[in-house]
Design an enzyme around this catalytic site. Structure first.
Site, PDB file in Angstrom:
ATOM      1  N   GLU A 192       0.892  -1.179   0.056  1.00  0.00           N
ATOM      2  CA  GLU A 192       0.027   0.021   0.062  1.00  0.00           C
ATOM      3  C   GLU A 192       1.130   1.182  -0.147  1.00  0.00           C
ATOM      4  O   GLU A 192       1.903   1.279   0.684  1.00  0.00           O
ATOM      5  CB  GLU A 192      -0.656   0.080   1.285  1.00  0.00           C
TER       6      GLU A 192
ATOM      7  N   LYS B  78      -9.755   1.952  -2.733  1.00  0.00           N
ATOM      8  CA  LYS B  78     -10.046   1.545  -1.270  1.00  0.00           C
ATOM      9  C   LYS B  78     -11.510   1.995  -0.721  1.00  0.00           C
ATOM     10  O   LYS B  78     -11.821   3.104  -0.734  1.00  0.00           O
ATOM     11  CB  LYS B  78      -8.818   2.013  -0.213  1.00  0.00           C
TER      12      LYS B  78
ATOM     13  N   CYS C  48      -5.481  -2.896   2.854  1.00  0.00           N
ATOM     14  CA  CYS C  48      -5.259  -2.847   4.358  1.00  0.00           C
ATOM     15  C   CYS C  48      -6.395  -2.879   5.059  1.00  0.00           C
ATOM     16  O   CYS C  48      -6.869  -3.844   5.629  1.00  0.00           O
ATOM     17  CB  CYS C  48      -4.349  -1.325   4.312  1.00  0.00           C
TER      18      CYS C  48
END
Length: 253
Positions: A41, A108, A142
């Site tokens: 990331e 995301k 994440c």
């Protein structure tokens, strides 16, 4: 398909330095037979909230991935802060670059509000699944790992989830446990790529990158240093697991 997870440190907010460090690591992964190479990331900047850190879609980080993909004839992926044409704040965008110039983007879904990401980054709208080497690949980033529902929703169309992260060492057992849980409950491969080293804000990262089988077995793992994790993934293994243990049809929406 052979996948390579590049577990690496990140030079804080220095794209040029990170490109110079990661180029040879991508080449080594390809030399080991990888067809898909996964970086962390925010691989080019670190997980920073500095205003103005975003770059345009197709900016330097995306171009780095595209150039490595074209150079080596493989797929290369990693996330970076990208400002879409219609937006002011950037997305935390995973760019998946193919050897033929194809580019896919996953934004995301869950900004990390505990760390203030929701104030500096926009949330994405939907998951993404791309077929690579006969495998249906669904990427997440994440904090998304904590939300089982988005993994469940994509399960029937997914053979392998890839999760790229800057997951802190203080909660490393959450990272390790949730990666295996997502594999077991969805009967799919899960590939986790986490950075190592200290971020510019002092956050420590322990790595713990891993590849988990559809049965939850650890196929490959890494400790807390820069390294490359390799594993061979087979869609037939996903199909066989789901046929042998028919758990997914029992889910109730």
């Amino acid at each position: 398909m052979r996948i390579a997870v590049v577990q690496h440190d990140i030079v804080w907010e220095d794209r040029t330095a990170n490109f110079a460090r990661l180029g040879p690591q991508v080449a080594r992964a390809v030399g080991a037979g990888a067809e898909l190479v996964l970086l962390s990331e925010t691989f080019s900047t670190g997980f920073t909230m500095t205003p103005g850190i975003g770059e345009p879609e197709g900016g330097p980080s995306s171009r780095f991935l595209q150039e490595r993909a074209a150079e080596h004839g493989v797929w290369v992926a990693g996330s970076c802060p990208e400002v879409a044409p219609e937006a002011e704040l950037p997305y935390n965008s995973l760019v998946l670059a193919g050897p033929d110039g194809t580019v896919h983007r996953y934004r995301k879904l869950h900004p990390f509000s505990h760390g203030g990401e929701h104030e500096r980054f926009r949330a994405g709208d939907e998951p993404l699944t791309v077929e690579i080497g006969g495998l249906r690949v669904t990427p997440f980033i994440c904090y998304d790992l904590r939300f089982a529902d988005v993994f469940w929703a994509a399960a029937l169309d997914t053979d392998v989830y890839v999760v790229t992260a800057n997951w802190p060492a203080a909660r490393r057992h959450h990272w390790q446990t949730l990666l295996r849980a997502r594999a077991i409950e969805n009967q799919a491969y899960v590939v986790g790529c986490n950075r190592v080293g200290a971020a510019g804000d002092g956050t420590e990262h322990a790595g713990d990158s891993m590849v988990v089988s559809p049965m939850g077995e650890l196929l490959a793992t890494a400790a807390g240093t820069e390294t490359i994790v390799l594993a061979d993934l087979d869609p037939a293994e996903v199909a066989a697991t789901r046929d042998r243990l028919r758990f997914l049809p029992d889910r109730r929406s």
